[in-house]
Design an enzyme around this catalytic site. Structure first.
Site, PDB file in Angstrom:
ATOM      1  N   GLY A  95      -5.596  14.892   1.226  1.00  0.00           N
ATOM      2  CA  GLY A  95      -5.581  16.291   0.804  1.00  0.00           C
ATOM      3  C   GLY A  95      -5.004  17.258   1.809  1.00  0.00           C
ATOM      4  O   GLY A  95      -5.143  18.466   1.663  1.00  0.00           O
ATOM      5  N   LYS A 129       0.351  15.682   2.529  1.00  0.00           N
ATOM      6  CA  LYS A 129       1.397  14.706   2.858  1.00  0.00           C
ATOM      7  C   LYS A 129       2.376  14.551   1.692  1.00  0.00           C
ATOM      8  O   LYS A 129       3.602  14.638   1.871  1.00  0.00           O
ATOM      9  CB  LYS A 129       0.762  13.351   3.204  1.00  0.00           C
ATOM     10  N   GLU A 164     -35.771  26.808   5.627  1.00  0.00           N
ATOM     11  CA  GLU A 164     -34.454  27.397   5.880  1.00  0.00           C
ATOM     12  C   GLU A 164     -34.521  28.447   6.988  1.00  0.00           C
ATOM     13  O   GLU A 164     -33.642  28.495   7.853  1.00  0.00           O
ATOM     14  CB  GLU A 164     -33.874  28.013   4.600  1.00  0.00           C
ATOM     15  N   HIS A 209     -34.425  26.805  10.349  1.00  0.00           N
ATOM     16  CA  HIS A 209     -33.060  26.523  10.831  1.00  0.00           C
ATOM     17  C   HIS A 209     -32.453  27.781  11.436  1.00  0.00           C
ATOM     18  O   HIS A 209     -31.909  27.760  12.543  1.00  0.00           O
ATOM     19  CB  HIS A 209     -32.160  26.091   9.670  1.00  0.00           C
ATOM     20  N   ASP A 213     -31.011  16.702   7.153  1.00  0.00           N
ATOM     21  CA  ASP A 213     -30.999  17.216   8.532  1.00  0.00           C
ATOM     22  C   ASP A 213     -31.138  16.068   9.527  1.00  0.00           C
ATOM     23  O   ASP A 213     -30.454  16.027  10.553  1.00  0.00           O
ATOM     24  CB  ASP A 213     -32.173  18.176   8.749  1.00  0.00           C
TER      25      ASP A 213
HETATM   26  P1  ADP Z   1      -2.228  14.199   0.450  1.00  0.00           P
HETATM   27  O1  ADP Z   1      -2.134  14.475   1.914  1.00  0.00           O
HETATM   28  O2  ADP Z   1      -3.518  13.503   0.130  1.00  0.00           O
HETATM   29  O3  ADP Z   1      -1.030  13.563  -0.112  1.00  0.00           O
HETATM   30  P2  ADP Z   1      -1.424  16.309  -1.276  1.00  0.00           P
HETATM   31  O4  ADP Z   1      -0.083  16.542  -0.708  1.00  0.00           O
HETATM   32  O5  ADP Z   1      -1.459  15.533  -2.526  1.00  0.00           O
HETATM   33  O6  ADP Z   1      -2.382  15.636  -0.211  1.00  0.00           O
HETATM   34  O7  ADP Z   1      -2.143  17.699  -1.453  1.00  0.00           O
HETATM   35  C1  ADP Z   1      -2.935  17.990  -2.568  1.00  0.00           C
HETATM   36  C2  ADP Z   1      -2.868  19.451  -2.912  1.00  0.00           C
HETATM   37  O8  ADP Z   1      -3.485  20.232  -1.919  1.00  0.00           O
HETATM   38  C3  ADP Z   1      -1.472  19.960  -2.982  1.00  0.00           C
HETATM   39  O9  ADP Z   1      -0.930  19.782  -4.252  1.00  0.00           O
HETATM   40  C4  ADP Z   1      -1.633  21.436  -2.653  1.00  0.00           C
HETATM   41  O10 ADP Z   1      -1.992  22.156  -3.802  1.00  0.00           O
HETATM   42  C5  ADP Z   1      -2.806  21.444  -1.720  1.00  0.00           C
HETATM   43  N1  ADP Z   1      -2.366  21.507  -0.322  1.00  0.00           N
HETATM   44  C6  ADP Z   1      -2.625  20.582   0.635  1.00  0.00           C
HETATM   45  N2  ADP Z   1      -2.113  20.953   1.817  1.00  0.00           N
HETATM   46  C7  ADP Z   1      -1.496  22.128   1.607  1.00  0.00           C
HETATM   47  C8  ADP Z   1      -0.766  23.023   2.444  1.00  0.00           C
HETATM   48  N3  ADP Z   1      -0.583  22.761   3.744  1.00  0.00           N
HETATM   49  N4  ADP Z   1      -0.281  24.148   1.891  1.00  0.00           N
HETATM   50  C9  ADP Z   1      -0.478  24.421   0.596  1.00  0.00           C
HETATM   51  N5  ADP Z   1      -1.139  23.621  -0.254  1.00  0.00           N
HETATM   52  C10 ADP Z   1      -1.666  22.489   0.240  1.00  0.00           C
HETATM   53 ZN    ZN Z   2     -32.838  21.586   6.447  1.00  0.00          ZN
END
Ligand code: ADP
Ligand code: ZN
Ligand code: MG
Length: 608
Positions: A207, A210, A427, A430, A503
């Site tokens: 995410g 890449k 809470e 904490h 925790d």
């Molecule tokens: P992975 O690294 O798992 O391949 P993705 O490229 O599929 O991740 O990213 C998933 C989604 O997260 C993208 O379609 C975008 O919407 C969002 N995202 C992730 N990184 C960025 C970034 N640097 N800027 C903007 N959107 C991002």
């Molecule tokens: Zn707690």
């Protein structure tokens, strides 16, 4: 897989209905006396005498009426009987008017039945293959084209993404920009004699963008973009994956300059290990083919290979050596500025109120990936719609941060007043421990509204700035804060509940890390007692020490947590009055802000 089931069913059907009919035409065995009777009745039209069996046709079929099947009606039925020691047989047959010759069950000839079977098999096979391949083959799967990959992998650079869509990740973009530049004017590089890296590997947690980056490179370079996921190479049949690799590179070479993008390359690029009873043949063949192809093509032609993975440590060393994926581009979780930029990129597609403090959201989402941030913005938009507003406001964003962290609010949950009280004290415990220690992040919010994640309440702490390092004291304070909830229960009610399980887990993990990985214990010093096995996926660790040491580590972990617990007891004992007051306020309000919390805390101190 259920195609095989269909095939089996059809086979069973054939066996049940066709074969008996064919077999009916086959030879019917009768006793010798039947043969004699028919001979005496001059009812035998033709006979074939073999060494120990006699075949014969009858002039009129006794049960001709019954025979309704297609095969049976065309030719007379064949009978057979054992040959007795009968020297006058030939003569008697002759006088009975039978002719001699070959008596063959022609219609049952093995030829016919095997031909039928063959045709049936062939059709079935083709059907199964077609189904199987269109399922696996990706775009334009074509049946029966062995040795030629069936996937049209070629994708025009119509991803529509550019570097503008990728926020933050400046280092990655810079590295990739060089590749884009090379694709635009390769002669600039060849003149100097510089060789472009053949491949670049994007590594980082899920995410982080890449896949998005690779698409953006294609968009920027404006060259053909071949995109395929590692899993698409994994085929049911050995050799198919390798064939796909071959075909992919053939197409790429024809279209050069271009970019080949292999997503999730760890699927095929795993280390080849000598064990495994040939179960990984397919994957290894595919990998070998990939290695061969990467060596084979001419980098100067302008084929650049990008690949992405979040498990670089599992990749085969051969893939990573110079000349293949020799450039590694880390795509890390975004920092504070990166998070803010990502939020803004995604906010552009959404109607927002003018005064949105993205910095506050970015600070509250330390550790979130780009995909999670994109999700937060979308959640906020959904919430605005739910609330009947046409624009997203700050609250929507903040609330959706919590949705991502802890799940939705469980409005319907019924919690008894006694339990509510315990949760409130927990809470505030904490929060108090956090507030009373130096070097711990300020409390931003305390809530006792239960969440769908199972949390019955939580205390949100948000760091003011970005932290890259944590010192020993800070970690220790953090552990103390984790124990604070339980300590409040102990001191107030004299009993403890299950509410502290999460925790406890987190406190233990931190304490363990201090000792085994951060070298923060006097006893062990700077010795790595644990190693991280997959850095980008959860960061699992495995012990790297003897059993005796492991036992000592456990003891040390217990000691650290205990000290932290003692510290929390001390803090809360000193502040019992405030604990009561704030918990009472929280019970009434259910959610209080960090300012309200600090206000009560300081006000009391001033008047006392
Ligand atoms: P992975 O690294 O798992 O391949 P993705 O490229 O599929 O991740 O990213 C998933 C989604 O997260 C993208 O379609 C975008 O919407 C969002 N995202 C992730 N990184 C960025 C970034 N640097 N800027 C903007 N959107 C991002
Ligand atoms: Zn707690
Ligand atoms: Mg991806």
């Amino acid at each position: 897989m259920y195609y095989w089931l269909i095939a089996l069913l059809v086979m069973g059907f054939i066996n049940m209905f066709f074969l008996p009919n064919i077999a009916k035409n086959a030879v019917e065995q009768v006793n010798y006396d039947v043969f004699l009777t028919e001979m005496n009745n001059k009812n035998i039209s033709q006979a074939e005498i073999n060494e120990d069996v006699i075949y014969f046709f009858l002039k009129d079929e006794p049960q001709a009426g019954e025979q309704t099947q297609i095969f049976a009606q065309q030719t007379p039925k064949v009978y057979s009987t054992v040959r007795m020691d009968d020297p006058q047989l030939v003569e008697r047959l002759y006088t009975a008017g039978a002719s001699f010759g070959e008596v063959k069950p022609k219609e049952v000839s093995p030829w016919v039945s095997s031909l039928i079977m063959f045709v049936v098999f062939f059709l079935l096979w083709q059907f199964v293959m077609k189904k199987a391949m269109s399922k696996m083959g990706g775009i334009g799967g074509n049946a029966m084209s062995f040795g030629k990959a069936n996937a049209k992998i070629y994708v025009k650079a119509q991803t529509g993404k550019t570097f503008k869509d990728v926020a933050g990740q400046d280092e990655a973009k810079e590295a990739l920009n060089e590749i884009v530049d090379f694709l635009h004017n390769p002669q600039k590089y060849t003149e100097v004699g510089a060789k472009m890296p053949k491949g670049a590997l994007l590594v980082g947690p899920p995410g982080t963008g890449k896949t998005l980056l690779a698409q953006a490179v294609a968009g920027e370079a404006n060259v053909p973009f071949f995109s395929i996921s590692g899993s698409e190479f994994v085929e049911m049949f050995v050799g198919m994956g390798a064939a796909k690799v071959r075909d992919l590179f053939k197409q790429a070479n024809e279209k050069a300059p271009c970019i080949v993008f292999i997503d999730e390359i760890d699927t095929i690029g795993k280390k080849r290990d000598g064990n495994g009873m040939g179960g990984n043949d397919e994957r290894e063949q595919t990998l070998n083919q990939l290695l061969t192809e990467m060596d084979g093509f001419d980098g100067q032609k302008g084929v650049v290979i990008l690949a992405a993975t979040n498990r670089p440590e599992t990749l085969d060393k051969a893939l990573l050596r110079p000349g293949r994926f020799d450039r590694r581009i880390p795509v890390e979780l975004p920092d504070l500025k990166g998070r803010e930029a990502i939020l803004k990129v995604h906010a552009e597609k959404i109607k927002m109120e003018d005064a949105i403090d993205f910095d506050a959201i970015a600070r509250a989402t330390s550790g979130a990936s780009g995909a999670e941030l994109a999700n937060i913005v979308n959640e906020a938009a959904l919430r605005a719609v739910r609330m009947g507003r046409s624009k997203v406001n700050q609250n929507d964003l903040m609330e959706s941060v919590e949705v991502i962290l802890a799940g939705y609010q469980r409005k319907g949950a019924v919690i008894s007043p006694e339990e509510k009280q315990i949760i409130a004290y927990h809470e505030v415990g904490h929060a108090l421990v956090a507030a009373k220690q130096k070097n711990s992040a300020p409390v931003q919010k305390i809530t006792i509204i239960p969440r769908t994640s199972g949390a019955l309440g939580y205390t949100l702490q948000v760091d003011e700035g970005e932290k890259f390092l944590m010192n020993k004291e800070e970690i220790f304070n953090k552990i103390a804060t984790f124990t604070g909830g339980r300590v409040a229960e102990e001191l107030k009610f004299g009993s403890i509940t299950t509410g502290a399980s999460n925790d406890i887990e987190q406190a233990t993990r931190l304490a363990r890390g201090m000792i085994t990985r951060y070298g923060m214990s006097d006893e062990f010093g700077m010795v790595a007692l644990e190693t991280v096995t997959n850095q980008y996926l959860g960061g699992d660790t495995s012990l790297a020490c003897s059993n005796e040491t492991a036992a000592k580590i456990d003891a040390a972990v217990i000691e650290v947590v205990k000290q932290a617990h003692d510290k929390a007891v001390e803090i809360i004992r000193e502040n019992m009055g405030k604990l009561d007051e704030i918990a009472g306020y929280l019970l009434e309000k259910e959610t209080i802000t960090g300012e309200e919390f600090m206000e009560i805390l300081n006000r009391k101190e001033a008047t006392e």
